[in-house]
Each structure stands twice: as C-alpha cells, then as structure tokens.
Design a protein around this motif. Structure first.
Motif, mmCIF file in Angstrom:
data_model
loop_
_atom_site.group_PDB
_atom_site.id
_atom_site.type_symbol
_atom_site.label_atom_id
_atom_site.label_comp_id
_atom_site.label_asym_id
_atom_site.label_seq_id
_atom_site.Cartn_x
_atom_site.Cartn_y
_atom_site.Cartn_z
ATOM 1 N N ARG A 124 118.120 -92.055 -40.435
ATOM 2 C CA ARG A 124 119.346 -91.735 -39.704
ATOM 3 C C ARG A 124 119.559 -92.694 -38.540
ATOM 4 N NH1 ARG A 124 118.233 -85.600 -38.308
ATOM 5 N NH2 ARG A 124 116.183 -86.584 -37.941
ATOM 6 N N ALA A 125 118.487 -93.278 -38.018
ATOM 7 C CA ALA A 125 118.624 -94.266 -36.948
ATOM 8 C C ALA A 125 119.385 -95.492 -37.450
ATOM 9 C CB ALA A 125 117.249 -94.669 -36.430
ATOM 10 N N VAL A 126 119.129 -95.881 -38.691
ATOM 11 C CA VAL A 126 119.836 -97.026 -39.278
ATOM 12 C C VAL A 126 121.307 -96.677 -39.484
ATOM 13 C CG1 VAL A 126 119.934 -98.598 -41.249
ATOM 14 C CG2 VAL A 126 117.710 -97.805 -40.389
ATOM 15 N N PHE A 127 121.564 -95.496 -40.032
ATOM 16 C CA PHE A 127 122.950 -95.097 -40.271
ATOM 17 C C PHE A 127 123.718 -94.964 -38.958
ATOM 18 C CE2 PHE A 127 120.919 -92.768 -44.050
ATOM 19 C CZ PHE A 127 120.983 -93.893 -44.840
ATOM 20 N N LYS A 128 123.064 -94.422 -37.932
ATOM 21 C CA LYS A 128 123.721 -94.329 -36.623
ATOM 22 C C LYS A 128 124.082 -95.712 -36.091
ATOM 23 C CE LYS A 128 121.961 -89.993 -34.660
ATOM 24 N NZ LYS A 128 121.277 -89.406 -33.491
ATOM 25 N N THR A 129 123.171 -96.657 -36.265
ATOM 26 C CA THR A 129 123.440 -98.017 -35.806
ATOM 27 C C THR A 129 124.661 -98.589 -36.491
ATOM 28 O OG1 THR A 129 121.058 -98.343 -35.511
ATOM 29 C CG2 THR A 129 122.440 -100.310 -35.532
ATOM 30 N N ILE A 130 124.723 -98.434 -37.804
ATOM 31 C CA ILE A 130 125.834 -98.972 -38.572
ATOM 32 C C ILE A 130 127.151 -98.327 -38.145
ATOM 33 C CG2 ILE A 130 126.828 -99.100 -40.887
ATOM 34 C CD1 ILE A 130 123.901 -99.289 -41.930
ATOM 35 N N LEU A 131 127.147 -97.012 -38.026
ATOM 36 C CA LEU A 131 128.381 -96.315 -37.667
ATOM 37 C C LEU A 131 128.812 -96.639 -36.237
ATOM 38 C CD1 LEU A 131 127.751 -92.798 -39.274
ATOM 39 C CD2 LEU A 131 129.123 -94.682 -40.182
ATOM 40 N N ARG A 132 127.853 -96.738 -35.324
ATOM 41 C CA ARG A 132 128.184 -97.023 -33.920
ATOM 42 C C ARG A 132 128.594 -98.480 -33.715
ATOM 43 N NH1 ARG A 132 123.536 -97.445 -29.460
ATOM 44 N NH2 ARG A 132 123.333 -99.426 -30.608
ATOM 45 N N ASP A 133 127.738 -99.406 -34.158
ATOM 46 C CA ASP A 133 127.932 -100.818 -33.824
ATOM 47 C C ASP A 133 128.863 -101.544 -34.785
ATOM 48 O OD1 ASP A 133 126.118 -100.243 -31.860
ATOM 49 O OD2 ASP A 133 124.443 -101.322 -32.758
ATOM 50 N N HIS A 134 128.984 -101.043 -35.995
ATOM 51 C CA HIS A 134 129.858 -101.712 -36.962
ATOM 52 C C HIS A 134 131.227 -101.046 -37.057
ATOM 53 C CE1 HIS A 134 131.081 -104.094 -40.349
ATOM 54 N NE2 HIS A 134 131.102 -103.078 -41.176
ATOM 55 N N LEU A 135 131.249 -99.720 -37.051
ATOM 56 C CA LEU A 135 132.519 -99.004 -37.217
ATOM 57 C C LEU A 135 133.042 -98.385 -35.933
ATOM 58 C CD1 LEU A 135 131.950 -97.216 -40.653
ATOM 59 C CD2 LEU A 135 133.034 -99.425 -40.202
ATOM 60 N N GLY A 136 132.255 -98.401 -34.878
ATOM 61 C CA GLY A 136 132.738 -97.892 -33.605
ATOM 62 C C GLY A 136 132.799 -96.387 -33.496
ATOM 63 N N VAL A 137 131.956 -95.670 -34.225
ATOM 64 C CA VAL A 137 131.919 -94.211 -34.114
ATOM 65 C C VAL A 137 131.238 -93.834 -32.804
ATOM 66 C CG1 VAL A 137 131.066 -92.082 -35.160
ATOM 67 C CG2 VAL A 137 131.877 -93.952 -36.623
ATOM 68 N N PRO A 138 131.809 -92.938 -32.022
ATOM 69 C CA PRO A 138 131.212 -92.567 -30.724
ATOM 70 C C PRO A 138 129.840 -91.917 -30.880
ATOM 71 C CG PRO A 138 133.507 -91.832 -30.874
ATOM 72 C CD PRO A 138 133.116 -92.286 -32.240
ATOM 73 N N SER A 139 128.951 -92.194 -29.942
ATOM 74 C CA SER A 139 127.592 -91.645 -29.985
ATOM 75 C C SER A 139 127.604 -90.118 -29.969
ATOM 76 C CB SER A 139 126.776 -92.176 -28.807
ATOM 77 O OG SER A 139 126.586 -93.574 -28.909
ATOM 78 N N LYS A 140 128.541 -89.526 -29.249
ATOM 79 C CA LYS A 140 128.604 -88.064 -29.196
ATOM 80 C C LYS A 140 128.808 -87.471 -30.574
ATOM 81 C CE LYS A 140 131.006 -84.248 -26.888
ATOM 82 N NZ LYS A 140 132.068 -83.868 -25.910
ATOM 83 N N ALA A 141 129.661 -88.099 -31.383
ATOM 84 C CA ALA A 141 129.883 -87.610 -32.749
ATOM 85 C C ALA A 141 128.652 -87.836 -33.618
ATOM 86 C CB ALA A 141 131.098 -88.302 -33.355
ATOM 87 N N LEU A 142 127.976 -88.964 -33.409
ATOM 88 C CA LEU A 142 126.784 -89.265 -34.206
ATOM 89 C C LEU A 142 125.699 -88.223 -33.985
ATOM 90 C CD1 LEU A 142 126.509 -93.128 -33.659
ATOM 91 C CD2 LEU A 142 127.307 -91.944 -35.712
ATOM 92 N N ASP A 143 125.490 -87.846 -32.727
ATOM 93 C CA ASP A 143 124.416 -86.904 -32.401
ATOM 94 C C ASP A 143 124.808 -85.460 -32.648
ATOM 95 O OD1 ASP A 143 122.894 -89.045 -31.577
ATOM 96 O OD2 ASP A 143 123.379 -88.804 -29.448
ATOM 97 N N GLY A 144 126.099 -85.226 -32.864
ATOM 98 C CA GLY A 144 126.569 -83.854 -33.028
ATOM 99 C C GLY A 144 126.983 -83.535 -34.443
ATOM 100 N N THR A 145 128.230 -83.827 -34.767
ATOM 101 C CA THR A 145 128.757 -83.389 -36.063
ATOM 102 C C THR A 145 128.258 -84.223 -37.232
ATOM 103 O OG1 THR A 145 130.732 -84.757 -35.720
ATOM 104 C CG2 THR A 145 130.855 -82.454 -35.029
ATOM 105 N N ILE A 146 128.043 -85.524 -37.036
ATOM 106 C CA ILE A 146 127.695 -86.379 -38.175
ATOM 107 C C ILE A 146 126.241 -86.205 -38.587
ATOM 108 C CG2 ILE A 146 127.591 -88.761 -39.023
ATOM 109 C CD1 ILE A 146 129.948 -89.386 -37.179
ATOM 110 N N PHE A 147 125.336 -86.218 -37.608
ATOM 111 C CA PHE A 147 123.911 -85.986 -37.872
ATOM 112 C C PHE A 147 123.433 -84.864 -36.948
ATOM 113 C CE2 PHE A 147 124.550 -90.489 -38.979
ATOM 114 C CZ PHE A 147 124.122 -90.453 -40.309
ATOM 115 N N PRO A 148 123.652 -83.622 -37.331
ATOM 116 C CA PRO A 148 123.265 -82.499 -36.461
ATOM 117 C C PRO A 148 121.760 -82.525 -36.149
ATOM 118 C CG PRO A 148 124.648 -81.755 -38.287
ATOM 119 C CD PRO A 148 124.288 -83.174 -38.579
ATOM 120 N N ASP A 149 121.432 -82.062 -34.959
ATOM 121 C CA ASP A 149 120.031 -81.949 -34.532
ATOM 122 C C ASP A 149 119.306 -83.293 -34.562
ATOM 123 O OD1 ASP A 149 120.264 -79.057 -34.359
ATOM 124 O OD2 ASP A 149 120.118 -79.032 -36.547
ATOM 125 N N SER A 150 120.014 -84.346 -34.144
ATOM 126 C CA SER A 150 119.408 -85.686 -34.228
ATOM 127 C C SER A 150 119.456 -86.441 -32.907
ATOM 128 C CB SER A 150 120.133 -86.509 -35.295
ATOM 129 O OG SER A 150 121.445 -86.860 -34.862
#
Length: 391
Positions: A353-379
C-alpha cells in the motif's frame, strides 16, 4: 466508420449498468496509470533474482538462475530474468524500476483471499466490497477509468463509474438489427442507457484502434494475447478522449511444478506487453506509470516437483516515463533461513500500500487525507515511498 456492437459488448453492458462507458469523457490532465494484476502469485525471486545475495544459490536450489545464463544485472545485488530482457532499454532510459521484498498486509496463502486484499486495499479478506482504485477515481473527481477484460476486477469496482472493454471475435450486428434493438429498449431507461453507452464504447474503440492491425476484423480472434491486448489498450489510452486509468490482468504465475521452463512465457508476455503499451501510447508514455503486481510471492526453496509454492514477499515492476527508474527499491532482508518469514518465504519489508499511495499521491495528485482514510482505511502508519515517481 460504421457502428459495431458485439454481442459480448452489449451483454456486458446490459448486465452491469454501473461499469459502462459513460465515464469516457474528456479527462482532466495527461497523467496516466496502468495497473497490471499478475494473477497466480508471481515468484519475484525468479523475475528479479538477487544474484548478489550470498545465500541465493543455496536457498533456491534448482530454481536458482545461473549468473552467466543471460540474466541482466541491475546492480550488485539484483538482476532481471532473461525473459525480461526486452525491458532493458527502459532501465537504461531510467523508465523501469523494481520494488522488492514487498507484500500486502495478507499473510496467509490463498489466491482468492490474497487477491481480495490486494485489490480492495484492506487489511483482511472480504472486509471491503470495493476496490482502492475505484475509491481513488472518486477522490479525484471521476477521471475516466477502464478495465480491459471480460469483467471488471474488484480493483475497479465501486461507486465511481468506470468502463470495461475487451476485443470480441464475433462479427458486429447489421444496422437493421441495431435499429431493432434500439427500438426494443427505448422504453426502458436502464436498458436504453446501457445500449447507447455500449454503442459509444464500441464506436470509440473502433476509431481508436484503426492503427492496431491485430485488432482489425477477424484478427481480433487472436488478440487476447497480452502483448496484442496491451497495444490495443495503449491506443485507447492515447486517444484524447480515452481513459486515464486502466487495469489489465495477466495469468500464468502459479508455478507449482517445472518453474524454470514455465516462467519464461508469462515473463516474456509481460515484457512484450509493457513495450507494446509504450509504443501505442507514443508521446503520452512520458506521463504514464505502469505497475505490475501479484497477490503474493512464492517460497524461497524449490519444492519436490521443480516449482515453488505460495509464499509471502514478492516484487513489483514499475515502468513508464513517470517512473524515477534505474533503481531497485528494497530494504533487503536476505535469504538466510533465519531471515525468512516462517522459515520459508521472502520476508516482506515494505507494505504494498505504500507503493500505491506513492503513485496516487505523487503521480495523480490524490490528497494524503484521502489516501489514509477512504482509499486505504486503517493505513495511517503506512507511509509513501519517496523518490519512486519522477518529479
């Protein structure tokens, strides 16, 4: 160009109203993401062998590759399997990277449960009913997303609307039959919408694939091979109105026997498919990131039938102009028996999930709050991998 509606396309659309191609509108931005799910449990130690590990040869036994047998050295520790040689130019162009000793939170060894955790983004099987990439689509304001295949995988299922496409060997319907079907479903809002969007998807695909000879006419019958499918998918993605997020699948990785002979075929298919994507995307390759990932790795030691069994830690392969390449990202645990997970598997030192978070954050610009919450719960404790995406 005349409309072409295959029976597969129409039935697929009418069976799943939430995944039909109304989302294929002009997308914001030019960044593209392709996720290739390698179903069956790819042996990362075979695809990207750690030839420099002092315990490699003894730990792998008959599965160990000969260092002089054509493996492509990446650094002092890691190499590419000879079947991945077509990817060497990407490495040289800094458009290829590897993440090793990586796994999802899942620690059992069921294909079905492992794929569920990988695709849902949860921490246990069947805890979530939708996929992390679908939730990312929603978080980004619904950019166009496409599943290439006969069904939409869990990774892309969810509330956000996505499309699906696969080449059909069946001939298109004559215009008279199309008109009759349109009239038949005209009184039903759901069926009428499915029909029209199916027609739009088919027309879009026909137009976008005019430069793909393997997708023309009867040649579509053999177009299910991964490289041909990847070339077609790249053409769809390169179109101005095409999808920006895509999921593909490649099987053949469950190598319980005869692994030395069997692994070359899917590895070669993967390498040729990535190159086909690059060719078809053309200039758009520079803003594309491809990540190939499996549900788990395989045992370190050879089993009694010349293969390997379901394991834990594995490897991801990343490619594209958006990758900060020519690197192997690994906190390498080593292959000494005392360092193995449960005395048998490569010990994972990185959560996928660390790799997927990197891709979504740094490549697609998904906010970190969404990554840690709705996209990857409990992460919240799973942090992105710095330096993976080109700045």
């Amino acid at each position: 160009m005349s409309m072409h509606l295959s029976r597969r396309t129409f039935l697929g659309c009418s069976a799943a109203f939430g995944i039909i191609p109304g989302a294929l509108a002009a997308p914001p931005g030019d960044r593209r993401l392709v996720v290739v799910v390698l179903r069956g449990g790819m042996d990362g130690l075979h695809a990207v062998p750690p030839l420099g590990d002092p315990d490699y040869a003894s730990a792998r036994g008959g599965l160990a590759l000969d260092p002089g047998g054509g493996a492509i050295r990446l650094d002092s520790t890691f190499a590419l399997h000879p079947a991945l040689a077509p990817l060497q130019p990407l490495w040289q162009d800094r458009e290829l990277a590897v993440v090793h000793a990586v796994a999802s939170p899942y620690r059992e060894r069921s294909h079905f449960d492992g794929q569920d955790v990988l695709e849902s983004g949860g921490i246990r099987p069947h805890a979530l009913n939708d996929g992390w990439l679908n939730r990312a689509v929603a978080a980004k304001g619904n950019p166009s997303a496409l599943a290439v295949g006969q069904a939409v995988p869990l990774l892309l299922r969810g509330a956000a609307k996505v499309a699906s496409w696969a080449p059909s060997p069946l001939p298109g319907l004559p215009q008279s039959r199309v008109a009759a079907l349109r009239a038949l479903y005209d009184g039903d809002p759901l069926l009428a919408m499915a029909f029209e969007e199916g027609m739009q998807m088919e027309a879009f695909a026909d137009s976008a694939l005019t430069a793909e000879p393997e997708m023309a006419g009867n040649k579509r019958k053999g177009a299910s091979a991964f490289p041909a499918l990847a070339g077609a998918a790249g053409s769809l993605m390169a179109a101005a109105e095409g999808p920006r997020l895509m999921v593909m699948e490649l099987g053949g990785w469950d190598t319980h026997s005869g692994q030395l002979g069997r692994m070359s075929q899917p590895l070669g298919q993967l390498a040729e498919g990535i190159n086909a994507l690059a060719r078809a995307l053309g200039p758009a390759w520079k803003t594309t990131l491809v990540v190939a990932v499996s549900e788990f790795g395989r045992t370190v030691a050879e089993n009694g039938t010349g293969g390997s069994d379901h394991g834990t830690g594995g490897a991801m392969i990343l490619a594209g102009g958006a990758v900060a390449g020519a690197k192997v990202f690994a906190d390498w645990p080593g292959l000494a028996r005392a360092r193995l997970h449960q005395g048998r598997d490569l010990r994972p030192t990185l959560d996928g999930r660390a790799v997927f978070k990197t891709i979504l954050r740094d490549h697609l610009g998904v906010p970190s709050k969404a990554l840690d919450g709705t996209i990857f719960p409990d992460s919240a404790g799973v942090r992105p991998v710095e330096g993976l995406v080109r700045g």
